[in-house]
Scaffold this motif. Structure first.
Motif, PDB file in Angstrom:
ATOM      1  N   UNK A   7      48.109  38.829  45.988  1.00  0.00           N
ATOM      2  CA  UNK A   7      47.060  39.766  45.587  1.00  0.00           C
ATOM      3  C   UNK A   7      47.306  41.115  46.248  1.00  0.00           C
ATOM      4  N   UNK A   8      47.444  42.137  45.435  1.00  0.00           N
ATOM      5  CA  UNK A   8      47.593  43.502  45.937  1.00  0.00           C
ATOM      6  C   UNK A   8      46.218  44.165  45.959  1.00  0.00           C
ATOM      7  N   UNK A   9      46.020  45.044  46.925  1.00  0.00           N
ATOM      8  CA  UNK A   9      44.762  45.769  47.052  1.00  0.00           C
ATOM      9  C   UNK A   9      45.036  47.244  46.800  1.00  0.00           C
ATOM     10  N   UNK A  10      44.448  47.770  45.739  1.00  0.00           N
ATOM     11  CA  UNK A  10      44.714  49.131  45.266  1.00  0.00           C
ATOM     12  C   UNK A  10      43.394  49.885  45.103  1.00  0.00           C
ATOM     13  N   UNK A  11      42.723  50.219  46.230  1.00  0.00           N
ATOM     14  CA  UNK A  11      41.391  50.816  46.134  1.00  0.00           C
ATOM     15  C   UNK A  11      41.360  52.183  45.441  1.00  0.00           C
ATOM     16  N   UNK A  12      42.429  52.936  45.526  1.00  0.00           N
ATOM     17  CA  UNK A  12      42.470  54.260  44.890  1.00  0.00           C
ATOM     18  C   UNK A  12      42.938  54.189  43.440  1.00  0.00           C
ATOM     19  N   UNK A  13      43.481  53.045  43.024  1.00  0.00           N
ATOM     20  CA  UNK A  13      43.941  52.894  41.648  1.00  0.00           C
ATOM     21  C   UNK A  13      45.298  53.507  41.363  1.00  0.00           C
ATOM     22  N   UNK A  14      46.099  53.778  42.396  1.00  0.00           N
ATOM     23  CA  UNK A  14      47.409  54.406  42.186  1.00  0.00           C
ATOM     24  C   UNK A  14      48.367  53.477  41.437  1.00  0.00           C
ATOM     25  N   UNK A  15      48.388  52.189  41.801  1.00  0.00           N
ATOM     26  CA  UNK A  15      49.262  51.241  41.109  1.00  0.00           C
ATOM     27  C   UNK A  15      48.832  51.097  39.654  1.00  0.00           C
ATOM     28  N   UNK A  16      47.519  51.054  39.437  1.00  0.00           N
ATOM     29  CA  UNK A  16      47.008  50.945  38.064  1.00  0.00           C
ATOM     30  C   UNK A  16      47.459  52.136  37.224  1.00  0.00           C
ATOM     31  N   UNK A  17      47.468  53.309  37.805  1.00  0.00           N
ATOM     32  CA  UNK A  17      47.928  54.503  37.087  1.00  0.00           C
ATOM     33  C   UNK A  17      49.416  54.367  36.744  1.00  0.00           C
ATOM     34  N   UNK A  18      50.213  53.904  37.705  1.00  0.00           N
ATOM     35  CA  UNK A  18      51.649  53.729  37.468  1.00  0.00           C
ATOM     36  C   UNK A  18      51.923  52.750  36.328  1.00  0.00           C
ATOM     37  N   UNK A  58      52.076  47.094  48.271  1.00  0.00           N
ATOM     38  CA  UNK A  58      52.236  45.913  49.113  1.00  0.00           C
ATOM     39  C   UNK A  58      51.071  45.752  50.076  1.00  0.00           C
ATOM     40  N   UNK A  59      50.020  46.549  49.870  1.00  0.00           N
ATOM     41  CA  UNK A  59      48.808  46.390  50.670  1.00  0.00           C
ATOM     42  C   UNK A  59      48.130  45.101  50.246  1.00  0.00           C
ATOM     43  N   UNK A  60      47.864  44.237  51.226  1.00  0.00           N
ATOM     44  CA  UNK A  60      47.257  42.935  50.942  1.00  0.00           C
ATOM     45  C   UNK A  60      45.743  43.051  50.882  1.00  0.00           C
ATOM     46  N   UNK A  61      45.145  42.115  50.190  1.00  0.00           N
ATOM     47  CA  UNK A  61      43.687  41.994  50.151  1.00  0.00           C
ATOM     48  C   UNK A  61      43.293  40.936  51.170  1.00  0.00           C
ATOM     49  N   UNK A  62      42.739  41.366  52.269  1.00  0.00           N
ATOM     50  CA  UNK A  62      42.291  40.431  53.299  1.00  0.00           C
ATOM     51  C   UNK A  62      43.399  39.512  53.753  1.00  0.00           C
ATOM     52  N   UNK A 111      35.998  47.299  46.613  1.00  0.00           N
ATOM     53  CA  UNK A 111      35.956  47.220  48.073  1.00  0.00           C
ATOM     54  C   UNK A 111      36.605  45.913  48.497  1.00  0.00           C
ATOM     55  N   UNK A 112      37.284  45.935  49.610  1.00  0.00           N
ATOM     56  CA  UNK A 112      37.963  44.740  50.106  1.00  0.00           C
ATOM     57  C   UNK A 112      36.957  43.623  50.357  1.00  0.00           C
ATOM     58  N   UNK A 113      35.794  43.966  50.870  1.00  0.00           N
ATOM     59  CA  UNK A 113      34.779  42.963  51.170  1.00  0.00           C
ATOM     60  C   UNK A 113      34.316  42.251  49.910  1.00  0.00           C
ATOM     61  N   UNK A 114      33.996  43.004  48.856  1.00  0.00           N
ATOM     62  CA  UNK A 114      33.522  42.399  47.605  1.00  0.00           C
ATOM     63  C   UNK A 114      34.612  41.574  46.926  1.00  0.00           C
ATOM     64  N   UNK A 115      35.824  42.092  46.901  1.00  0.00           N
ATOM     65  CA  UNK A 115      36.932  41.391  46.246  1.00  0.00           C
ATOM     66  C   UNK A 115      37.273  40.094  46.978  1.00  0.00           C
ATOM     67  N   UNK A 116      37.311  40.147  48.305  1.00  0.00           N
ATOM     68  CA  UNK A 116      37.602  38.956  49.104  1.00  0.00           C
ATOM     69  C   UNK A 116      36.507  37.915  48.926  1.00  0.00           C
ATOM     70  N   UNK A 117      35.281  38.353  48.941  1.00  0.00           N
ATOM     71  CA  UNK A 117      34.150  37.438  48.743  1.00  0.00           C
ATOM     72  C   UNK A 117      34.221  36.769  47.375  1.00  0.00           C
ATOM     73  N   UNK A 118      34.577  37.539  46.363  1.00  0.00           N
ATOM     74  CA  UNK A 118      34.680  36.994  45.010  1.00  0.00           C
ATOM     75  C   UNK A 118      35.757  35.913  44.922  1.00  0.00           C
ATOM     76  N   UNK A 119      36.954  36.196  45.417  1.00  0.00           N
ATOM     77  CA  UNK A 119      38.034  35.210  45.343  1.00  0.00           C
ATOM     78  C   UNK A 119      37.754  33.993  46.223  1.00  0.00           C
ATOM     79  N   UNK A 135      45.312  42.939  36.377  1.00  0.00           N
ATOM     80  CA  UNK A 135      44.541  43.973  37.061  1.00  0.00           C
ATOM     81  C   UNK A 135      43.065  43.632  36.907  1.00  0.00           C
ATOM     82  N   UNK A 136      42.337  43.569  38.020  1.00  0.00           N
ATOM     83  CA  UNK A 136      40.956  43.099  37.997  1.00  0.00           C
ATOM     84  C   UNK A 136      40.137  43.797  39.086  1.00  0.00           C
ATOM     85  N   UNK A 137      38.821  43.611  39.004  1.00  0.00           N
ATOM     86  CA  UNK A 137      37.899  44.105  40.025  1.00  0.00           C
ATOM     87  C   UNK A 137      36.689  43.175  40.083  1.00  0.00           C
ATOM     88  N   UNK A 138      36.099  43.031  41.257  1.00  0.00           N
ATOM     89  CA  UNK A 138      34.957  42.124  41.408  1.00  0.00           C
ATOM     90  C   UNK A 138      33.712  42.648  40.687  1.00  0.00           C
TER      91      UNK A 138
END
Length: 179
Positions: free
Chosen positions: A123-134, A48-52, A105-113, A72-75
């Motif tokens: 938009x969920x923010x998963x910098x460590x990839x834990x949700x992606x693993x789940x 539930x961590x938000x992106x920006x 990074x939150x900065x790159x992802x926010x800038x991209x969107x 699931x995506x990345x900038x």
């Protein structure tokens, strides 16, 4: 006549066995399919961590009462950028898409969107990839089709572009929407 030691014959026989196993694995039906252990199960939780300033993923976002996509995506991911226009078109046509930004990074992802448009209802923010693993994500982009009750119906690994998208993903989405 010279006697041949069994130790001389063992290495070539072992090698031949490995070659036979590899050939069997490569030529079996469905060798290229990446099966998901999540298909047919309730979707796992999403951080539930938000992106920006973008809306965070709420508990009810996966059980919307309608077919929903989870992307699931990345900038930094070129295939993610290639599929972005498709996601924007789907969103414009009313398809709810939940985005999970991971290993970014939150900065790159926010800038991209902000620059290229936001196709996501949340938009969920998963910098460590834990949700992606789940979720069993192997690499971005990956898109999951969820039914109205939040059950995973289909997993698509790769960008939503080209003939693979048209021949594999769209029929599954059409099938999900017709239920």
């Amino acid at each position: 006549m010279a006697k041949v030691s069994p130790l001389m014959i063992a290495p070539p026989l072992i090698f031949a066995g490995f070659v036979a196993l590899a050939a069997f694995g490569m030529f079996r039906e469905g060798a290229d399919d990446l099966e998901s252990t999540r298909v047919g199960q309730k979707a796992p939780a999403i951080t539930q961590d938000a992106l920006g300033e973008f809306p965070a993923v709420a508990v009810g976002d996966l059980v919307r009462g309608e077919v929903t996509l989870v992307n699931f995506w990345a900038s930094w991911c070129p295939p993610c950028r290639a599929e972005h226009p498709t996601l924007l078109d789907m969103q414009a046509n009313g398809m709810p898409i939940v985005g999970v930004n991971f290993k970014d990074s939150a900065r790159d992802a926010t800038s991209y969107l902000t620059g290229d448009g936001n196709p996501f209802v949340a938009v969920a923010f998963d910098p460590a990839g834990r949700t992606a693993i789940d979720w069993g994500v192997t690499a971005p982009p990956e898109t999951f089709i969820l039914d109205a009750n939040g059950t995973v119906l289909y997993r698509f690994a790769g960008p939503l572009v080209g003939s693979d998208y048209e021949n594999r993903f769209l029929p599954e989405l059409t099938k999900a929407l017709s239920k």
